[in-house]
Design a protein around this motif. Sequence first.
Motif, PDB file in Angstrom:
ATOM      1  N   GLU A  92     -12.868 -17.784  18.031  1.00 28.80           N
ATOM      2  CA  GLU A  92     -12.474 -18.365  16.826  1.00 28.80           C
ATOM      3  C   GLU A  92     -12.686 -17.446  15.569  1.00 28.80           C
ATOM      4  N   ASP A  93     -13.315 -16.389  15.813  1.00 26.23           N
ATOM      5  CA  ASP A  93     -13.554 -15.560  14.605  1.00 26.23           C
ATOM      6  C   ASP A  93     -12.187 -14.910  14.038  1.00 26.23           C
ATOM      7  N   ASN A  94     -12.301 -14.722  12.796  1.00 26.40           N
ATOM      8  CA  ASN A  94     -11.273 -14.010  11.899  1.00 26.40           C
ATOM      9  C   ASN A  94     -11.705 -12.811  11.389  1.00 26.40           C
ATOM     10  N   VAL A  95     -12.954 -12.420  11.438  1.00 27.52           N
ATOM     11  CA  VAL A  95     -13.478 -11.047  11.395  1.00 27.52           C
ATOM     12  C   VAL A  95     -14.037 -10.281  12.526  1.00 27.52           C
ATOM     13  N   ALA A  96     -14.488  -9.109  12.491  1.00 29.01           N
ATOM     14  CA  ALA A  96     -15.043  -8.382  13.336  1.00 29.01           C
ATOM     15  C   ALA A  96     -16.048  -7.599  12.832  1.00 29.01           C
ATOM     16  N   THR A  97     -17.142  -7.043  13.382  1.00 27.95           N
ATOM     17  CA  THR A  97     -18.239  -6.417  12.585  1.00 27.95           C
ATOM     18  C   THR A  97     -18.200  -4.801  13.073  1.00 27.95           C
ATOM     19  N   ALA A  98     -18.100  -4.033  12.131  1.00 27.45           N
ATOM     20  CA  ALA A  98     -18.067  -2.539  12.445  1.00 27.45           C
ATOM     21  C   ALA A  98     -18.998  -2.094  13.039  1.00 27.45           C
ATOM     22  N   LEU A  99     -18.959  -1.621  14.336  1.00 27.32           N
ATOM     23  CA  LEU A  99     -20.141  -1.097  15.050  1.00 27.32           C
ATOM     24  C   LEU A  99     -20.360   0.552  14.680  1.00 27.32           C
ATOM     25  N   GLU A 100     -19.586   0.933  13.803  1.00 30.03           N
ATOM     26  CA  GLU A 100     -19.578   2.439  13.302  1.00 30.03           C
ATOM     27  C   GLU A 100     -18.887   2.320  11.958  1.00 30.03           C
ATOM     28  N   ASP A 101     -18.724   3.255  11.069  1.00 28.39           N
ATOM     29  CA  ASP A 101     -17.986   3.373  10.110  1.00 28.39           C
ATOM     30  C   ASP A 101     -16.451   3.570  10.537  1.00 28.39           C
TER      31      ASP A 101
END
Length: 111
Positions: free
Chosen positions: A16-25
């Motif tokens: 249900e997340d509407n964002v993802a976390t960048a694992l790199e730039d």
Amino acid sequence: MKGRVLDGTALVMAPEDNVATALEDLDAGDRLADADPPVTVAEEVPFGHKVALADIAAGDPVRKYGEVIGEATEPIAAGEWVHTHNCESTRGRGDRAAEATADGPGGGESV
């Protein structure tokens, strides 16, 4: 690892997340083809920061970890960087809890 990695570059913790976390730039133009629907990164998103997976209207919740972590302070388009310039945290906000209690049943008294 819990969650789902998108194209080896971003992590979505819950469906249900509407964002993802960048694992790199991430750079503008990078594509998260594994997202559903796929997302093109609109601007630089630094490592550890969030990128919108869908359009988020001003006032709408920002979801990460399957939880609401903030509220959009302005419209955020899919692929844009989500940070303090367009999102306000709602976690640990005692003032919001007091407002909710004052507005809820029981007539304006806070606990």
